[in-house]
Design a protein around this motif. Structure first.
Motif, short mmCIF file in Angstrom:
data_model
loop_
_atom_site.label_atom_id
_atom_site.label_comp_id
_atom_site.label_asym_id
_atom_site.label_seq_id
_atom_site.Cartn_x
_atom_site.Cartn_y
_atom_site.Cartn_z
N PRO A 132 -78.09 72.31 -2.10
CA PRO A 132 -77.19 72.88 -1.09
C PRO A 132 -77.68 74.23 -0.57
CG PRO A 132 -75.95 72.05 -2.97
CD PRO A 132 -77.40 72.00 -3.36
N LYS A 133 -77.42 74.48 0.72
CA LYS A 133 -77.84 75.75 1.32
C LYS A 133 -77.27 76.95 0.58
CE LYS A 133 -76.46 74.96 5.56
NZ LYS A 133 -76.22 75.18 7.02
N ILE A 190 -79.35 77.72 -2.44
CA ILE A 190 -80.61 78.36 -2.07
C ILE A 190 -80.38 79.83 -1.73
CG2 ILE A 190 -82.51 78.37 -0.41
CD1 ILE A 190 -81.96 75.32 -0.06
N LYS A 191 -79.36 80.10 -0.93
CA LYS A 191 -79.08 81.48 -0.53
C LYS A 191 -78.69 82.34 -1.73
CE LYS A 191 -77.63 80.26 4.18
NZ LYS A 191 -76.49 80.16 5.13
N GLU A 192 -77.95 81.75 -2.67
CA GLU A 192 -77.55 82.50 -3.86
C GLU A 192 -78.79 82.93 -4.67
OE1 GLU A 192 -74.39 82.13 -7.61
OE2 GLU A 192 -74.74 80.41 -6.28
N ILE A 193 -79.75 82.03 -4.81
CA ILE A 193 -80.97 82.36 -5.55
C ILE A 193 -81.78 83.41 -4.79
CG2 ILE A 193 -83.19 81.43 -6.34
CD1 ILE A 193 -81.70 78.79 -6.93
N LEU A 194 -81.86 83.27 -3.48
CA LEU A 194 -82.58 84.27 -2.68
C LEU A 194 -81.92 85.65 -2.79
CD1 LEU A 194 -83.37 82.21 0.56
CD2 LEU A 194 -84.98 82.86 -1.24
N ASN A 195 -80.60 85.67 -2.85
CA ASN A 195 -79.89 86.94 -3.00
C ASN A 195 -80.10 87.54 -4.40
OD1 ASN A 195 -78.82 86.97 -0.41
ND2 ASN A 195 -77.00 85.82 -1.00
N LEU A 196 -80.18 86.66 -5.41
CA LEU A 196 -80.42 87.14 -6.77
C LEU A 196 -81.81 87.76 -6.91
CD1 LEU A 196 -79.04 84.40 -9.22
CD2 LEU A 196 -78.34 86.78 -9.10
N PHE A 197 -82.80 87.13 -6.24
CA PHE A 197 -84.19 87.55 -6.38
C PHE A 197 -84.83 87.75 -5.00
CE2 PHE A 197 -83.35 84.46 -9.91
CZ PHE A 197 -83.19 85.41 -10.91
N THR A 256 -88.67 87.68 -4.93
CA THR A 256 -89.33 86.53 -5.56
C THR A 256 -89.53 85.42 -4.54
OG1 THR A 256 -88.34 87.01 -7.72
CG2 THR A 256 -89.16 84.77 -7.37
N ASN A 257 -90.72 84.87 -4.46
CA ASN A 257 -90.98 83.75 -3.56
C ASN A 257 -90.37 82.47 -4.14
OD1 ASN A 257 -92.39 85.13 -1.57
ND2 ASN A 257 -94.37 84.83 -2.56
N PHE A 258 -89.55 81.80 -3.34
CA PHE A 258 -88.86 80.59 -3.76
C PHE A 258 -89.37 79.43 -2.91
CE2 PHE A 258 -84.38 78.51 -4.30
CZ PHE A 258 -84.93 77.58 -5.17
N PHE A 259 -90.08 78.49 -3.57
CA PHE A 259 -90.73 77.38 -2.88
C PHE A 259 -90.05 76.04 -3.19
CE2 PHE A 259 -94.14 80.48 -3.45
CZ PHE A 259 -94.82 80.45 -2.25
N THR A 260 -90.16 75.13 -2.26
CA THR A 260 -89.89 73.72 -2.53
C THR A 260 -91.05 72.92 -1.98
OG1 THR A 260 -88.25 71.93 -2.42
CG2 THR A 260 -88.63 73.18 -0.40
N TYR A 261 -91.11 71.66 -2.39
CA TYR A 261 -92.17 70.80 -1.87
C TYR A 261 -91.64 69.38 -1.75
CZ TYR A 261 -92.91 68.44 -6.34
OH TYR A 261 -92.73 67.67 -7.46
N TYR A 262 -92.36 68.56 -1.01
CA TYR A 262 -92.05 67.14 -0.89
C TYR A 262 -93.29 66.34 -1.22
CZ TYR A 262 -91.81 62.64 1.57
OH TYR A 262 -91.88 61.31 1.91
N ASN A 321 -87.92 81.82 1.61
CA ASN A 321 -87.77 83.21 2.05
C ASN A 321 -88.22 83.44 3.48
OD1 ASN A 321 -88.77 82.76 -0.75
ND2 ASN A 321 -88.01 84.84 -1.09
N SER A 322 -89.14 82.59 3.97
CA SER A 322 -89.80 82.91 5.23
C SER A 322 -88.93 82.69 6.45
CB SER A 322 -91.09 82.09 5.37
OG SER A 322 -90.79 80.70 5.37
N ASP A 323 -88.02 81.70 6.40
CA ASP A 323 -87.17 81.42 7.56
C ASP A 323 -85.90 80.74 7.09
OD1 ASP A 323 -85.96 80.77 9.94
OD2 ASP A 323 -87.82 80.12 10.91
N ILE A 324 -84.82 81.48 7.08
CA ILE A 324 -83.55 80.97 6.56
C ILE A 324 -83.03 79.81 7.39
CG2 ILE A 324 -81.91 82.40 7.85
CD1 ILE A 324 -81.87 81.85 4.05
N THR A 325 -83.47 79.69 8.64
CA THR A 325 -82.99 78.59 9.49
C THR A 325 -83.68 77.27 9.16
OG1 THR A 325 -84.63 78.96 11.24
CG2 THR A 325 -82.59 80.24 11.37
N LYS A 326 -84.70 77.31 8.32
CA LYS A 326 -85.46 76.09 8.00
C LYS A 326 -85.20 75.58 6.58
CE LYS A 326 -87.74 76.39 11.96
NZ LYS A 326 -87.51 75.45 13.08
N ILE A 327 -84.21 76.14 5.89
CA ILE A 327 -84.09 75.82 4.46
C ILE A 327 -83.61 74.40 4.19
CG2 ILE A 327 -83.76 78.22 3.78
CD1 ILE A 327 -80.81 77.70 3.49
#
Length: 494
Positions: A277-278, A281-288, A291-297, A311-317
């Motif tokens: 959920p968005k 993700i935002k909660e983790i970004l606010n905590l750190f 810190t770079n937070f990555f996902t992959y497919y 971290n790079s673009d909140i509109t793309k999360i």
């Protein structure tokens, strides 16, 4: 960065030469240096070369441990192909897999011995990998590595059909490791917390990368005891943490303070493309925030095909990012048009990370053509080249001829406050052919009519769930993906 290696075990050999006394691995009971990890793996290789020839299969059934890693590298050094069996596999699954791969020997941990001895299979030698002679003292300098281009066999989950043996080559893994290092920036001094199963490509891929860089990995039997895992992160000043979305959610719900304390040294976090959920993700970004937070497919057949730095673009999360270096992805629609922006179709992947074929499985050949693998996933690219997933082809709901993506409905319902989780399935209906049904995990104050009212404001009428069923928790596999076949079975039994 180790770009010129031919075999996965060369990662270990190079790091052992550079950092012989450095801790390579820690598990819940022990730790081991790079030099000792290499020596023990060489001993295993020497013992196995008396039993197997290059290119033969050795099955490995074990929970995460230092011994698992030693045996894994030892099999590869002996020229063997490692058939990795997840420790939570059923007896039927294990028997099916070993019948397909026909291993010369099955190696298991002490805790798995009873499980494997229940499997009756002719001409299979079962050997406990600790108590037998695999660690016999030999002059490891005289041991020659045996190379076979196929490194491992990992079976798919079989959620969309019969499980297939994924035939992974050394070159596939080496390419992926170099991409992970470039994109995430793994360093020699990193200490990574890895509670993932090493029987899956996510966990094993992280381990490969740490070994390649001469860093330190802390592994765990499972991710059940999150408090203990976070304590290890704190005491070892961990710089990295990898986990599925469900693990991160559990930590936020129950151990946020410990997570914050552990994260003082985090440089990176990594998760996979199971829905997160968005808000989470935002909660983790606010905590750190630093810190770079990555996902992959990716798939077992095409590991780490895209990456996204949240971290790079909140509109793309809500996307899974852009294709990794030297990986091509295209979208194929029913009319065979490809890469139409914002048009949903099947995701196809091509690159050095994609396997050539399945293990002795002609039924899987249709999925791979001219280097392109049909993933069965639905998705689209936006105008900026970010890939968005919209579920599986097999999950598409046919409502009176209209094709409905379950993910689209799930994303709409997740917008509501009070929604913890949601899974949409299609079920047979006499009038419409199929109807959308929503299984919802929500706060007790949220009512069915609130969900339906929200859906009517956003969705076309035929996409609105005809039934909403509240549930305490959604059934998920160990990688955090909803088991929709279980939901369908639950629905038919109600």
């Amino acid at each position: 960065m180790p770009t010129s290696v031919r075999a996965i075990y060369e990662f270990l050999e190079i790091s052992a030469e550079k950092y012989p006394d450095k801790i390579a691995l820690k598990d819940e009971t022990n730790s081991i240096s790079y030099n000792k990890l290499l020596k023990n793996s060489k001993c295993v290789s020497k013992s196995l070369q008396k039993i197997i020839s290059s290119g033969q299969v050795v099955s490995l059934l074990s929970e995460n441990s230092i011994d698992f890693v030693i045996i894994y590298f030892g099999i590869l050094m002996a020229g063997g192909i490692v058939h990795i069996i997840p420790p939570n596999s059923s007896d039927i699954q294990i028997l099916s897999q070993i019948q397909k791969v026909n291993p010369v020997i099955i190696l298991c941990s002490e805790t798995m011995k009873n499980k494997i001895t229940r499997i009756k299979h002719e001409h299979i030698l079962i050997s406990n990998m600790i108590t037998d002679s695999l660690y016999s003292k030999v002059n490891h300098e005289l041991i020659e590595d045996q190379f076979n281009e196929v490194s491992s066999i990992i079976f798919t989950s079989g959620t969309t059909g019969s499980p297939k043996g994924v035939k992974i080559k050394h070159k596939n893994i080496i390419f992926v490791v170099n991409n992970i290092i470039k994109i995430i920036g793994i360093k020699t001094d990193d200490v990574e917390i890895n509670p993932l199963q090493l029987s899956h490509s996510f966990g094993l891929g992280c381990l490969h990368t740490i070994i390649a860089q001469g860093a330190t990995a802390i592994i765990f039997r499972n991710s059940i005891n999150l408090k203990a895992i976070l304590d290890e992160a704190i005491s070892n000043r961990a710089t990295g943490f990898v986990g599925v979305p469900a693990t991160f959610q559990s930590i936020l719900d129950n151990y946020k303070g410990d997570f914050r304390k552990a994260g003082k040294n985090f440089r990176y976090l990594l998760t996979n493309s199971a829905p997160m959920p968005k808000e989470q993700i935002k909660e983790i970004l606010n905590l750190f925030p630093l810190t770079n937070f990555f996902t992959y497919y990716g798939l077992t057949e095409a590991s780490r095909s895209t990456f996204l730095l949240f971290n790079s673009d909140i509109t793309k999360i809500e996307s899974v990012g852009k294709p990794a270096y030297d990986v091509e992805i295209k979208i194929v629609t029913n009319d065979e048009n490809t890469n139409n922006e914002s048009k949903i179709g099947e995701v196809l992947i091509k690159g050095p990370n994609v396997i050539d074929e399945y293990w002795r499985d002609t039924g899987g050949k249709y999925k791979i053509k001219d280097g392109w693998i049909k993933t069965g996933d639905l998705g689209f690219f936006d105008n900026d080249g970010y890939l968005y997933l919209r579920g599986r082809k097999d999950d598409v709901i046919n409502v009176s001829g209209e094709k409905v993506s379950p993910v689209e409905i799930e994303l709409v319902i997740r917008q509501l406050d009070g929604i913890k989780d949601v899974g949409i399935i299609g079920m047979p209906d006499r009038v419409f052919g199929e109807i959308p049904v929503a299984y919802v995990v929500a706060k007790s104050t949220l009512k069915e009519n609130e969900i339906l009212y929200h859906c009517t404001k956003v969705l076309e009428r035929y996409k609105i769930p005809q039934k909403i069923i509240f549930i305490d928790v959604l059934p998920k596999n160990e990688f955090g993906k909803i088991e929709k076949s279980v939901l369908r079975e639950m629905y038919t039994k109600q």
